[in-house]
Design a protein around this motif. Structure first.
Motif, mmCIF file in Angstrom:
data_model
loop_
_atom_site.group_PDB
_atom_site.id
_atom_site.type_symbol
_atom_site.label_atom_id
_atom_site.label_comp_id
_atom_site.label_asym_id
_atom_site.label_seq_id
_atom_site.Cartn_x
_atom_site.Cartn_y
_atom_site.Cartn_z
ATOM 1 N N VAL A 353 0.833 -1.193 0.000
ATOM 2 C CA VAL A 353 0.000 0.000 0.000
ATOM 3 C C VAL A 353 0.874 1.252 0.000
ATOM 4 N N GLY A 354 0.475 2.249 -0.800
ATOM 5 C CA GLY A 354 1.209 3.508 -0.877
ATOM 6 C C GLY A 354 2.464 3.462 -1.719
ATOM 7 N N SER A 355 2.646 2.391 -2.497
ATOM 8 C CA SER A 355 3.909 2.209 -3.215
ATOM 9 C C SER A 355 3.830 2.516 -4.707
ATOM 10 N N PHE A 356 2.675 2.942 -5.213
ATOM 11 C CA PHE A 356 2.511 3.054 -6.663
ATOM 12 C C PHE A 356 3.515 4.011 -7.292
ATOM 13 N N ARG A 357 3.690 5.179 -6.730
ATOM 14 C CA ARG A 357 4.582 6.167 -7.337
ATOM 15 C C ARG A 357 6.017 5.660 -7.381
ATOM 16 N N ASP A 358 6.470 5.001 -6.313
ATOM 17 C CA ASP A 358 7.838 4.470 -6.306
ATOM 18 C C ASP A 358 8.006 3.387 -7.368
ATOM 19 N N GLN A 359 6.978 2.561 -7.528
ATOM 20 C CA GLN A 359 7.068 1.509 -8.536
ATOM 21 C C GLN A 359 6.988 2.087 -9.943
ATOM 22 N N LEU A 360 6.195 3.124 -10.109
ATOM 23 C CA LEU A 360 6.096 3.779 -11.409
ATOM 24 C C LEU A 360 7.445 4.369 -11.815
ATOM 25 N N ALA A 361 8.208 4.841 -10.825
ATOM 26 C CA ALA A 361 9.514 5.442 -11.093
ATOM 27 C C ALA A 361 10.520 4.433 -11.633
ATOM 28 N N SER A 362 10.243 3.158 -11.441
ATOM 29 C CA SER A 362 11.167 2.127 -11.930
ATOM 30 C C SER A 362 10.964 1.822 -13.414
ATOM 31 N N GLU A 375 0.807 10.619 -9.238
ATOM 32 C CA GLU A 375 -0.120 9.653 -8.645
ATOM 33 C C GLU A 375 -0.991 9.048 -9.727
ATOM 34 N N ALA A 376 -1.524 7.857 -9.454
ATOM 35 C CA ALA A 376 -2.365 7.157 -10.423
ATOM 36 C C ALA A 376 -3.603 7.981 -10.749
ATOM 37 N N HIS A 377 -3.942 8.045 -12.041
ATOM 38 C CA HIS A 377 -5.104 8.829 -12.479
ATOM 39 C C HIS A 377 -6.371 7.986 -12.426
ATOM 40 N N GLY A 378 -6.675 7.480 -11.259
ATOM 41 C CA GLY A 378 -7.868 6.662 -11.103
ATOM 42 C C GLY A 378 -7.700 5.699 -9.954
ATOM 43 N N VAL A 379 -8.787 5.474 -9.217
ATOM 44 C CA VAL A 379 -8.702 4.657 -8.019
ATOM 45 C C VAL A 379 -8.356 3.205 -8.344
ATOM 46 N N LEU A 380 -8.807 2.692 -9.482
ATOM 47 C CA LEU A 380 -8.467 1.317 -9.854
ATOM 48 C C LEU A 380 -6.987 1.183 -10.186
ATOM 49 N N GLN A 381 -6.432 2.163 -10.893
ATOM 50 C CA GLN A 381 -5.011 2.153 -11.195
ATOM 51 C C GLN A 381 -4.168 2.188 -9.922
ATOM 52 N N GLN A 437 -13.571 9.820 -8.978
ATOM 53 C CA GLN A 437 -12.303 9.228 -8.560
ATOM 54 C C GLN A 437 -11.907 8.009 -9.379
ATOM 55 N N LEU A 438 -12.782 7.556 -10.274
ATOM 56 C CA LEU A 438 -12.372 6.529 -11.226
ATOM 57 C C LEU A 438 -11.366 7.101 -12.228
ATOM 58 N N PHE A 439 -11.296 8.448 -12.315
ATOM 59 C CA PHE A 439 -10.411 9.110 -13.270
ATOM 60 C C PHE A 439 -9.508 10.149 -12.613
ATOM 61 N N ASN A 440 -9.510 10.209 -11.280
ATOM 62 C CA ASN A 440 -8.750 11.265 -10.613
ATOM 63 C C ASN A 440 -7.945 10.697 -9.442
ATOM 64 N N THR A 441 -7.390 11.565 -8.613
ATOM 65 C CA THR A 441 -6.394 11.123 -7.631
ATOM 66 C C THR A 441 -6.739 11.416 -6.174
ATOM 67 N N SER A 442 -7.980 11.765 -5.879
ATOM 68 C CA SER A 442 -8.326 12.168 -4.502
ATOM 69 C C SER A 442 -9.046 11.055 -3.751
ATOM 70 N N TYR A 443 -8.470 9.861 -3.708
ATOM 71 C CA TYR A 443 -9.187 8.719 -3.146
ATOM 72 C C TYR A 443 -9.144 8.649 -1.627
ATOM 73 N N PHE A 444 -8.161 9.267 -0.983
ATOM 74 C CA PHE A 444 -8.017 9.123 0.469
ATOM 75 C C PHE A 444 -7.987 10.469 1.188
ATOM 76 N N VAL A 445 -8.539 11.512 0.599
ATOM 77 C CA VAL A 445 -8.446 12.845 1.199
ATOM 78 C C VAL A 445 -9.837 13.420 1.441
ATOM 79 N N SER A 446 -9.844 14.596 2.047
ATOM 80 C CA SER A 446 -11.096 15.239 2.466
ATOM 81 C C SER A 446 -12.022 15.539 1.302
#
Length: 473
Positions: A353-362, A375-381, A437-446
């Protein structure tokens, strides 16, 4: 709540003295700015323990401005090598303070025997715990275990406690609920005003420009992307229907109506394809559920509106074919391909969990094409690579719980048209926010979860007040 802080003057003087002495001692080991914030925080917690609804109103007024942040660079003093630089949104600081005050209040009421706590104060707790459990399992596949563990605490546990549990429990009567809706209305006007300002006073080249957030005193508190305008407004537009319906003063009803038109126009002018889809879904729900008996009567007004807004439709068609949108599409497609590749490594519990950006950098191809990973452009991504099928299923089950609760209450209170209308519009706001949020990045915020928490509170009140015809009485 009883005045537990002013019963004994001597005791209060002693507490104040101890407080000042402790502050003086801490001033030698903690930077003065942090110390002042700590003192202000303690006083705020005490205040919000008496008036949690005031804290909630304040939260709503700044809930979408997650880029308005408190920055503090730790100076090289004694003991401060243990402290990292601080970078946290003000909405999160405020939410923690209000939550601490509210929790202090319910603890006092519980141990004083005035009001016993129960598990009912945690809506959807079982599903949330399941999501956290799978997220914790995903850490066994994570490259950075500690970073993942920190991510579970914040933002995962944080969003549930601050933006679901807190509003669900603070909104205890109709007055508070309506005031919360009015705060959302003020936020909507402010955000839409940003979009209008960007169109009138733009210095961007060309004429094919969407409404975008603008800086406030040099700070982009909402961000810079045009999608962020629509993201906020699609969760507020349905709430204006509630305010209009429950306002007896004609002048205010007209203000709400004109404001509603203003918010819809700016949402369209944001040229956010996702916002357009969400707005269509919300209005379709309104027509199919609330106005179904009058569909034939609405045909002509809808046709007139389409003619009025046809220039914007043409404008959107031209914008979709622009180079900017084509580049955005390529970004999403490439990111989706990479997301699927990461997901295939550990499909059941994910890669951490929380590792997507680091993995994307590889992935060298993404760095070459787009530079620093985003950040992933969608909650499924986001979810599938990080927490796998099980984690994604539990997260969507939590979303499903919110919608199920709203639908269940809507069907149950058939004898209360006014409250059914409230629940319907909260359902529209929740559905629109989730689809966004299927197309955006605000899945865990206010920006996502506070409107959902308010919707659950509204459904809870609707059950309590079922049978009453007027919300405002």
């Amino acid at each position: 709540m009883p005045d537990i802080f002013t019963k004994n003057k001597l005791r209060n003087f002693s507490i104040a003295a101890v407080f000042l002495i402790l502050a003086a001692i801490l001033s030698f080991v903690i930077p003065p700015v942090l110390l002042l914030f700590a003192i202000a925080g303690i006083l705020a917690v005490i205040f919000f323990s008496f008036y949690p609804e005031v804290g909630l109103y304040s939260m709503v007024l700044i809930y979408p401005f997650i880029y308005w942040q408190f920055y503090f660079k730790t100076p090289p003093q004694i003991f401060t090598d243990l402290l990292e630089d601080i970078n946290v949104p003000y909405i999160d600081i405020l939410a923690m303070t209000v939550f601490a005050g509210w929790f202090l209040r319910i603890l006092y009421l519980h141990f004083s025997g005035q009001e016993k706590m129960s598990w009912k104060i945690f809506p959807g707790l079982g599903l949330f715990v399941a999501f956290i459990a799978v997220s914790s399992l995903s850490l066994f596949n994570a490259e950075n275990f500690l970073a993942g563990a920190k991510f579970i605490l914040r933002p995962l546990t944080f969003f549930y406690l601050m933006f679901v549990v807190l509003p669900f429990n603070v909104i205890k009567n109709k007055k508070i609920l309506l005031n919360v809706f009015r705060c959302f209305f003020l936020v909507g006007i402010f955000v839409a005003g940003m979009g209008l300002w960007s169109l009138i006073f733009t210095d961007r080249p060309g004429w094919l420009n969407p409404a975008i957030p603008v800086a406030v005193f040099g700070v982009h508190i909402l961000g810079t992307n045009h999608n962020l305008i629509g993201e906020v407004l699609i969760s507020i537009i349905p709430l204006l229907f509630i305010l209009m319906e429950n306002e007896s003063r004609e002048i205010l009803r007209r203000i709400y109506f004109l404001s509603l038109i203003f918010l819809v126009v700016i949402t369209l002018l944001s040229l956010s394809r996702t916002a357009w889809i969400c707005l269509f879904i919300e209005l379709a729900l309104m027509v199919l559920i609330h106005y179904r008996p009058r569909v034939k009567d609405l045909a002509f007004p809808v046709l007139i509106l389409l003619l009025i807004f046809s220039p914007i439709l043409i404008f959107m068609g031209m914008y979709i074919t622009s180079y900017t949108v084509e580049l955005s599409n390529y970004n999403r497609i490439l990111m989706t391909d990479i997301s699927v590749d990461i997901f295939s490594k550990h499909p059941w519990i994910g890669n951490g969990v929380g590792s997507f950006r680091d993995q994307l950098a590889s992935y060298y191809i993404y760095l070459v094409e787009f530079g620093e990973p985003s950040e992933a452009h969608g909650v499924l991504q986001k979810l599938l690579p990080e927490v796998g099928i099980l984690g994604t299923a539990t997260f969507f089950a939590l979303w499903g719980f919110v919608l199920y609760k709203l639908i269940w209450v809507f069907r149950k209170i058939k004898s209360s048209p006014a409250w059914r209308f409230v629940v319907l519009n909260c359902m529209m706001a929740a559905a629109g926010s989730m689809v966004f949020q299927l197309f955006n990045t605000s899945y865990f915020v206010s920006k996502l979860w506070l409107p959902l928490g308010v919707a659950l509170a509204a459904a809870n009140l609707a059950l309590h007040y079922a049978g009453e015809e007027e919300l405002s009485k």
